[in-house]
Design a protein around this motif. Sequence first.
Motif, PDB file in Angstrom:
ATOM      1  N   MET A 393       0.822  -1.208   0.000  1.00  0.00           N
ATOM      2  CA  MET A 393       0.000   0.000   0.000  1.00  0.00           C
ATOM      3  C   MET A 393       0.856   1.257   0.000  1.00  0.00           C
ATOM      4  N   ILE A 397      -0.840   1.091  -3.888  1.00  0.00           N
ATOM      5  CA  ILE A 397      -1.770   0.009  -4.222  1.00  0.00           C
ATOM      6  C   ILE A 397      -2.854  -0.063  -3.144  1.00  0.00           C
ATOM      7  N   SER A 398      -4.122  -0.188  -3.556  1.00  0.00           N
ATOM      8  CA  SER A 398      -5.220  -0.202  -2.591  1.00  0.00           C
ATOM      9  C   SER A 398      -5.165  -1.464  -1.738  1.00  0.00           C
ATOM     10  N   GLN A 399      -5.829  -1.424  -0.604  1.00  0.00           N
ATOM     11  CA  GLN A 399      -5.807  -2.584   0.294  1.00  0.00           C
ATOM     12  C   GLN A 399      -6.366  -3.823  -0.398  1.00  0.00           C
ATOM     13  N   GLU A 401      -6.484  -4.520  -3.606  1.00  0.00           N
ATOM     14  CA  GLU A 401      -5.550  -5.003  -4.623  1.00  0.00           C
ATOM     15  C   GLU A 401      -4.327  -5.637  -3.954  1.00  0.00           C
TER      16      GLU A 401
ATOM     17  N   VAL B  76      -2.874   4.343   3.901  1.00  0.00           N
ATOM     18  CA  VAL B  76      -1.485   4.253   3.448  1.00  0.00           C
ATOM     19  C   VAL B  76      -1.383   4.476   1.934  1.00  0.00           C
ATOM     20  N   ASP B  77      -2.293   3.830   1.165  1.00  0.00           N
ATOM     21  CA  ASP B  77      -2.213   3.979  -0.290  1.00  0.00           C
ATOM     22  C   ASP B  77      -2.530   5.403  -0.728  1.00  0.00           C
ATOM     23  N   GLN B  81      -0.474   8.004  -3.034  1.00  0.00           N
ATOM     24  CA  GLN B  81      -1.101   8.710  -4.157  1.00  0.00           C
ATOM     25  C   GLN B  81      -0.890  10.215  -4.039  1.00  0.00           C
ATOM     26  N   ALA B 109      -1.458   2.236 -10.340  1.00  0.00           N
ATOM     27  CA  ALA B 109      -2.337   2.636  -9.234  1.00  0.00           C
ATOM     28  C   ALA B 109      -2.470   4.158  -9.161  1.00  0.00           C
TER      29      ALA B 109
END
Lengths: 436, 261
Positions: A393, A397-399, A401, B76-77, B81, B109
């Motif tokens: 993450m 990257i999303s959780q 994914e 977190v992601d 981003q 992503a």
Amino acid sequence: MTVEISLGYDKEYVSKFSEGLNEPEWMKTLRLDALQQAERLPMPKPDKTKIDRWNFTKFTHDLRGEKMESLAELPDQILNFIDQNKDEQNLLIQKDQRPAFASLSQSLKDNGVIFTDMKTAVKEYSDLVEKYYMKDGIQVDEHRLTALHAALMNGGVFVYVPENVQVEEPLQAIFWQEDPEAALFNHVIVVADKNSSVTYVENYISHNNEEEEAVTNILTEVFAHDNAKVSFGAVDNLGAGTTTYVNRRGVADRDAKIEWALGQMNDGYTISENYTYLMGDNALGDAKTVSVGRGNQKQNFTARIVHYGKASEGYILQHGVMKDKATAIFNGIGKIEHGATKSNAEQESRVLMLSKDARGDANPILLIDEDDVTAGHAASVGRVDPMQLFYLMSRGISQKEAERLVIHGFLAPVVNQLPIDAVKEQLTQVIEGKVN
Amino acid sequence: MAGSTLEIKNLHVAIEGEEILTGVNLTINGGEFHAVMGPNGTGKSTLASAIMGHPKYEITEGEVYIDGKDVLEMEVDERAQAGLFLAMQYPSEISGVTNSDFLRSSINARREEGDEISLMKFIKEMDGTMDLLEMDKNMAQRYLNEGFSGGEKKRNEILQLMMLKPAIAILDEIDSGLDIDALKVVSKGINQMRDDNFGCLIITHYQRLLNYITPDKVHVMMKGRIVKSGGPELAQRLEDEGYDWIKQELGIEDETVGQKA
């Protein structure tokens, strides 16, 4: 438990069923003997899984699947399992236990390769089938389900590869249960004669829901004679209403190899046994299995490799993912018999749990009656590592994914082994559907 | 103004109830390289991990903003981003996921659906970056960090940094466990990133790394906060004289924080 097979499946029914298929006398006799035995034999007792309330008796046995004119009649969900770009298909499709489509390349036919449905094989290759059918692989009297299978067998495939013939292109069988209550008493035999090799891949598919109850009782016998090699791939994808007993067994002679890559993706209650007997010196058995459990599914998986031959090698790798309230037992058993010196038995079982209510047990077992051997095992049951998720993450990257990547990575060692690309992709999609 | 700004205001962080950061203030602008130095156990790595949202750390007080947006409210992601990147001291190993698939997923992503990086462009860029970092090409097809040596893992972190091109990167002890040749290669990669749109927070235990990467500002951490800031000359003085003079100057006896050294 009383014998519910008396519910319509008696001696008279079985005789008529056999006669209706014009089976040779030996098969009819075998069925009737088995029926008698089924009445007195106990049910199998899978370790740590209670099966006394599972449905093994409520099903429709006498089926009328229809023949197809072309592959175009297949729904997409079946078609997706087939590599349609090929000029020549080595493909057999069985719909509700009736052969619906069959195709084998001319060159293989010319070489004497047999790839046909079991009902035809029993008639046309009677002696050859009789030589292998429930003799040195699976015995009729192991327990009630093997006997019941022998009595009621209603489909399957027979593969025979003559001496010194190498089958380069994989053979593929699709067993499609379209009728939601159809019973699959499927029998598969794969014989690789001396110095031959073959890759066989099978897919079991149904879409029945929990209310539409059906039973599958699948016995598979694989024989690799001296210096032969069989690569056996499978994706089991039967619906939630289907209770499955599947027993895939291999017998490897001297210098022979049997490699299993099994994607066990059923949605219903399942007992899966995968045994390999290494009879000859230097024989090799390699069993790789993946499974995903979801919903209230209960499953029991046993991978067992038995060493008789000297310097024989057995490898077991089982990876399972459990979500929702699914429960599964993974037994890995390496057994080295006395006299199988210099043999090596290795096994690894890993279970990944995706919810707090899921349960998975990994039981590594080594049974060794010989001193001069090597053996090893590893087992683990755990959750997705929060540090792995944090790492993925932190790159954006999303959780969801990230979890998907970890799960796919976890199952990759087996998925990558499957020999047909279309099947590999299909298994990946089935996994995707099950874990998300 | 070029680039992004990361603002850390009075940051307090606890792990399992024990306070590790006791009020950190720091602002990093695009184009600036900051080094945070200090002896072991003073909270440097905690700062790095807490900013990125490590699940073990609890923020008890303070704020973190990137370009005015509240970082502590983000998953977190979302932090990634928003432009943050953390090169980790101990990167996770993930079996079955190839390095190259992972990198492509990470790049995509941050792009809109339908605007994914083309495979050709991706491969070309990865090949070029791996050459620069003197990485073996087969590492692209190996599983993410699995069985990588310490040095390979660090190079792999810098590979990701260079491919993802974040606005603000935090490098947590990127120099630990590297021999001098590897250190030079890693430094070359980081220096290549230097421009007005890139800000960097380098966390290090040794001055050694700063021989190859010249920081604009140097901060010393003790007792869970920044106790002294200066220019590159501060790093040089620490190299020559150690940390004792700072402790004396500030009247600090034990510079560590929490129980773990």
